[in-house]
Enzyme design. Structure first.
Site, PDB file in Angstrom:
ATOM      1  N   PRO A  34       0.822  -1.216   0.000  1.00 40.43           N
ATOM      2  CG  PRO A  34      -0.640  -1.525   1.761  1.00 40.43           C
ATOM      3  CD  PRO A  34       0.656  -2.014   1.208  1.00 40.43           C
ATOM      4  CD  GLU A  35       3.392   2.818  -4.060  1.00 37.58           C
ATOM      5  OE1 GLU A  35       3.622   3.988  -4.417  1.00 37.58           O
ATOM      6  OE2 GLU A  35       3.796   1.818  -4.672  1.00 37.58           O
ATOM      7  CE  LYS A  40       5.007   4.334   1.357  1.00 38.38           C
ATOM      8  NZ  LYS A  40       6.014   3.312   1.055  1.00 38.38           N
ATOM      9  NE  ARG A  91      10.275  -1.221  -1.134  1.00 41.02           N
ATOM     10  CZ  ARG A  91       9.599  -0.146  -0.764  1.00 41.02           C
ATOM     11  NH1 ARG A  91      10.171   0.747   0.014  1.00 41.02           N
ATOM     12  NH2 ARG A  91       8.363   0.039  -1.162  1.00 41.02           N
TER      13      ARG A  91
END
Ligand SMILES: [Zn+2]
Length: 289
Positions: A2-3, A51, A250
């Site tokens: 989720p961003e 976030k 990432r």
């Protein structure tokens, strides 16, 4: 993962369900919070900060949660027997007379006095979807270290709060720079920050994340999670490599045909992407165009 847009939407949903209502039940399945019971208090407000999710109560406390990789909060009608999905990953249940909020596979959960929220989120850069979004400060933080890799700077929540690997890849694609390009190669940092803000803002109200303007499946975004597929702009093959230092590295997706700048090769050394011109022997970086 989720961003910022998903977290923003989650906060809106939780706020609508819980805001202004009394908690008649509270079940926090988190070791450090096992004895905490917020029932009897009311929820004042649920807000997002980058976030992070902050659920503020009338007792002057804030339940802080972070979705991390696969967490979610969902809302169901209180007492709805069919509402519960899997019970295995449930980490928090907040119940009001009408609605129940369930935190599933949350990556982080803690409770702090609301007055000390800053200790949790004070380090964050400008919140892309916050009411106090500050593009000037965002640009300052982005350009503070001009040698830094653009993708790594975007993922750093101290620079901009809310960007994850999806918006990082898409923003780099739209800027026509690989994620490994130095920040100084961004032609107009102010315009670039505005672009990142726009990407999250236009997507915050919808489930699908669209950066191409095309709502059709498979055509909604340019680079992210499209490795091996033809680029929607040039037809070349979209590729993927890691960015950052393990274990914090990432995935970064990019199109060697559309994006200029360094990109990793199989031996781990950054080099100019294939097909982007001559390369001097032994020169592994092209730092300026
Ligand atoms: Zn391309």
């Amino acid at each position: 993962m989720p961003e910022g847009d998903v977290v923003w939407r989650t906060a809106q949903r939780l706020d609508k369900a819980l805001g202004g209502r009394d908690l008649i039940g509270c079940d926090l399945r988190w070791p450090s919070l096992a004895t905490v019971d917020l029932s009897g208090q009311s929820v004042l407000q649920v807000v997002s900060a980058g976030k992070h999710l902050l659920t503020r109560t009338s007792g002057g406390q804030t339940l802080h949660s972070h979705l991390r990789m696969e967490g979610s909060w969902y809302v169901e009608r209180t007492g709805d027997p069919g509402g519960r999905r899997s019970t295995a990953g449930i980490r928090a249940v907040l119940t009001t007379n009408e609605w129940t909020a369930v935190g599933h596979k949350l990556g982080m959960l803690d409770l702090v006095p609301t007055a000390r929220e800053r200790e949790l989120v004070g380090h964050l850069g400008p919140d892309l979807l916050g009411p106090d979004w500050d593009p000037v400060e965002a640009e300052r933080r982005l350009t503070e270290n001009p040698d830094r890799e653009l993708g790594a700077a975007l993922l750093d929540q101290r620079v901009l709060a809310g960007v994850g690997t999806f918006y990082m890849a898409e923003a780099c694609f739209l800027a026509r720079l690989t994620p490994w390009s130095p920040v100084r190669d961004v032609a107009d940092p102010g315009e670039f920050v505005a672009l990142v803000h726009r990407l999250l803002d236009v997507n915050k109200e919808r489930v699908d994340q669209v950066t191409t303007g095309d709502l059709r499946r498979g055509r909604q975004n340019f680079a992210h999670a499209r490795s091996g597929l033809p680029c929607l702009r040039c037809g070349g093959t979209v590729r993927v490599a890691m960015i950052g230092t393990p274990p914090q590295d990432r995935t970064a997706f990019y199109c060697p045909g559309c994006q200029q700048g360094p990109a990793p090769t199989d031996d781990g050394r950054p080099q100019k992407p294939l097909g982007s011109g001559r390369r001097k022997q032994g020169s592994t970086y092209r730092t300026r165009r």
